[in-house]
Write a protein that holds these residues in place. Structure first.
Motif, short mmCIF file in Angstrom:
data_model
loop_
_atom_site.label_atom_id
_atom_site.label_comp_id
_atom_site.label_asym_id
_atom_site.label_seq_id
_atom_site.Cartn_x
_atom_site.Cartn_y
_atom_site.Cartn_z
N PHE A 1 47.66 37.84 30.81
CA PHE A 1 48.45 38.17 29.81
C PHE A 1 47.63 38.00 28.43
N GLY A 2 46.33 37.86 28.91
CA GLY A 2 45.44 37.96 27.64
C GLY A 2 44.87 39.50 27.29
N ASN A 3 45.38 40.44 28.36
CA ASN A 3 45.40 41.80 27.99
C ASN A 3 46.54 42.25 27.56
N ARG A 4 46.41 42.60 26.31
CA ARG A 4 47.67 42.95 25.24
C ARG A 4 48.41 44.15 25.86
N THR A 5 47.86 45.22 26.71
CA THR A 5 48.63 46.08 27.27
C THR A 5 49.17 45.60 28.23
N MET A 6 48.82 44.87 29.26
CA MET A 6 49.50 44.18 30.22
C MET A 6 50.78 43.20 29.86
N THR A 7 50.42 42.63 28.61
CA THR A 7 51.61 41.86 27.88
C THR A 7 52.81 42.48 27.63
N VAL A 8 52.18 43.57 26.76
CA VAL A 8 53.49 44.45 26.11
C VAL A 8 54.23 45.35 27.48
N ALA A 9 53.43 45.79 28.24
CA ALA A 9 54.02 46.48 29.60
C ALA A 9 55.10 45.54 30.28
N VAL A 10 54.67 44.47 30.44
CA VAL A 10 55.70 43.33 31.18
C VAL A 10 56.71 42.99 30.40
N ILE A 11 56.59 42.73 29.11
CA ILE A 11 58.01 42.54 28.23
C ILE A 11 58.79 43.62 28.24
N ALA A 12 58.24 45.02 28.14
CA ALA A 12 59.13 45.91 28.17
C ALA A 12 59.78 46.53 29.42
N MET A 13 59.03 46.01 30.62
CA MET A 13 59.64 46.08 31.89
C MET A 13 60.77 45.31 32.06
N ALA A 14 60.31 43.97 31.59
CA ALA A 14 61.47 42.80 31.96
C ALA A 14 62.88 43.30 31.17
N LEU A 15 62.68 43.72 29.98
CA LEU A 15 63.94 43.94 29.01
C LEU A 15 64.69 45.25 29.94
N PHE A 16 63.80 46.19 30.21
CA PHE A 16 64.41 47.42 30.96
C PHE A 16 65.14 47.05 32.33
N ALA A 17 64.28 46.02 32.99
CA ALA A 17 65.04 45.60 34.24
C ALA A 17 66.41 44.86 34.23
N ILE A 18 66.41 44.03 33.01
CA ILE A 18 67.44 43.21 32.77
C ILE A 18 68.71 44.22 32.45
N ALA A 19 68.34 45.26 31.82
CA ALA A 19 69.60 46.36 31.31
C ALA A 19 69.81 47.20 32.37
N PHE A 20 68.76 47.84 32.94
CA PHE A 20 68.81 48.82 34.08
C PHE A 20 69.34 48.25 35.43
N PHE A 21 68.88 47.17 35.65
CA PHE A 21 69.37 46.51 37.13
C PHE A 21 70.96 45.89 37.01
N GLY A 22 70.89 45.32 35.57
CA GLY A 22 72.24 44.84 35.44
C GLY A 22 73.25 45.76 35.10
N SER A 23 73.07 46.84 34.51
CA SER A 23 74.33 47.82 34.35
C SER A 23 74.57 48.58 35.46
N SER A 24 73.42 48.50 36.63
CA SER A 24 73.59 49.44 37.78
C SER A 24 74.80 49.30 38.50
#
Length: 497
Positions: free
Chosen positions: A282-305
């Protein structure tokens, strides 16, 4: 910057090469076969739950363990995958994972009781949990950071299409043959995958140097399993007891959260040179931002699926097979944009691609906030197609944004970390949307069919409002994703060695 390779790992093509060469495509075929087995299995089994109830004379809560046991096995084994792939080699571990999954599938088909079926699902899950993080590691190493967007697009095909076509396959197999075949179908695929991987994947030539993080395993694996068990019990607790605050939910969720919380300082401790899951990434900024974006999307996508097939079945009276067919436009949309998004993410960076995809996905989801009990199928299928176009530009470019910044031994750890986050986020999303839907329909009176169906449709529309907002929120972290070609970085800077 040059890219070092491990012994036995195919060297990635030069950065100037845009095309995926034959070796990379053959490797992608191996990975996709394994991913298809793992992801399809989850949705195929969900179609069979009612069949299990009648077959084993069990309640819905009891047969739900066939899903829960698999999920808990996934949560237990995923954290081990990064270390094990470095220790034993990706080829050996991949063959073991496919073999475990295939053996577990055959055992499930022979189960004579619900208890045996649940036990065999654990064996399946132990193999299935390793397939996705291993697949990402193998593909990323084979293609190199410069082409990771395109190979992640290939990896995304089963990830996005599995939830759509799983119910179709499961419904057809149960109707045409019996429930045993939803597991037996994995036997020929598994044998093919093992033979294919044995020939295509390069020989492992590893030099084990990392010690195993025993304390990390004791904290994280049972912690994840307990937390996900508590979260996955929320819908049943709400339905049966009218509240989330039951011992079945609260006790394991709290215990799991405490174990996970205890793992964090241990993983970041300088004395722990090789943590089970490397949070220093998580010291890698791009990695951190990508993981946050993916987590939010997974909650919305897999939840609403789960909402779409439930709407078709409970409001429109469709069976599982028909509802699966009705979801096909979503898959078609994703198939159109996913390969294009992969190429563009490699050339211009994932930021613009993901933001466009999230915006389109939000529009598609917003169309479902207007549905009723008699909304035309043409309207809904169009909305699903629009959502699919957006989805093809989101999750896999997010993953490629993170993995493209990593090198060699950090790739395995990075893919493990992302799969853990995705699994937790998906479970949270499923629980959240199940509870929201239950709250919306719990007071409806089924004696008046017309008003009951109208009320159910309104409840679905209200939940889609929440889903729309949650998908839209992904725009915030997506804004910070790279908008130029991603440069991989020196892993020694990330892990502090």
């Amino acid at each position: 910057m040059s890219i070092e390779t491990e012994p036995g790992t195919p060297a990635p093509a030069p950065p100037t090469s845009d095309k995926l060469d034959r070796g990379v495509l053959l490797t992608a075929g191996v990975v996709v076969l394994g991913a298809i087995m793992s992801i399809l299995d989850i949705t195929v089994v969900s179609v069979a739950l009612k069949t299990f109830q009648s077959e084993f004379d069990a309640t819905s809560a009891q047969v739900a363990w066939t899903m829960t046991a698999y999920t808990l096995a996934l949560a237990t084994v995923i954290p081990l995958t990064g270390w094990a792939s470095d220790r034993f080699g990706t080829k050996r571990l991949y063959l073991l994972a496919v073999a475990l999954f295939t053996i577990g599938s055959v055992l499930c088909a022979t189960a004579s009781s619900l208890e045996l079926l649940v036990t065999y699902r654990v064996v399946q899950g132990l193999g299935g949990g390793m397939l996705m993080p291993l697949g990402m590691t193998i593909l990323t190493r084979a293609a190199g950071p410069e082409r990771v967007g395109r190979v992640m697009a290939i990896m995304g095909i089963p990830m996005l299409l599995g939830p759509i076509f799983g119910p179709i396959l499961g419904g057809w197999l149960i109707d045409a043959a019996s429930w045993h075949w939803i597991f037996l179908i994995n036997l020929p695929i598994g044998v093919l995958a093992i033979g294919y991987a044995s020939v295509v994947l390069p020989r492992d030539d590893v030099e084990p140097s990392e010690t195993f993080d025993w304390l990390g395993m004791v904290l994280l694996s049972p912690g994840l399993a307990a937390f996900l068990y508590g979260v996955s019990s929320i819908p049943a607790a709400k339905e049966e007891h009218g509240t989330l605050w039951t011992a079945q939910v609260v006790a394991p969720a709290i215990i799991g959260a405490l174990l996970i919380a205890a793992f964090v300082p241990w993983a970041l401790n300088r004395r722990n040179l090789h943590p089970l899951v490397d949070l220093r990434l998580f010291g890698n900024r791009t990695m951190t931002v990508a993981v946050i974006a993916m987590a939010l999307f997974a909650i919305a996508f897999f939840g609403s699926s789960l909402l779409f097939p439930l709407y078709f079945q409970s409001v429109r009276g469709e069976d599982a097979l028909s509802s699966g067919v009705l979801l096909a436009p979503q898959g078609v949309g994703a198939m159109i944009t996913m390969p294009i998004a992969g190429v563009l993410a490699d050339r211009i960076g994932p930021g613009k691609i993901v933001m466009a995809g999230v915006a389109v996905c939000t529009i598609g989801m917003a169309l479902f906030t207007q549905i009723g009990a008699d909304t035309s199928y043409a309207y809904m299928l169009t909305a699903l197609f629009v959502m699919g176009l957006g989805m093809g530009c989101t999750m896999m470019p997010m993953m490629s944004a993170a993995l493209a910044t990593l090198r060699e031994h950090t790739i395995a750890r990075g893919s493990t970390l992302m799969n853990i986050v995705q699994q937790v986020a998906a479970s949270i999303g499923t629980a959240v949307f199940s509870v929201l839907l239950t709250n919306g329909i719990i007071d409806l009176d089924p004696s008046d069919e017309t008003s009951f169906l109208t009320g159910m449709a309104d409840a679905y529309a209200d939940v889609f409002v929440v889903a729309t907002v949650m998908v839209g929120l992904v725009l915030v972290p997506a804004f910070f994703l790279p908008r130029t070609k991603v440069e991989h970085v020196d892993p020694t800077v990330l892990v502090g060695h």
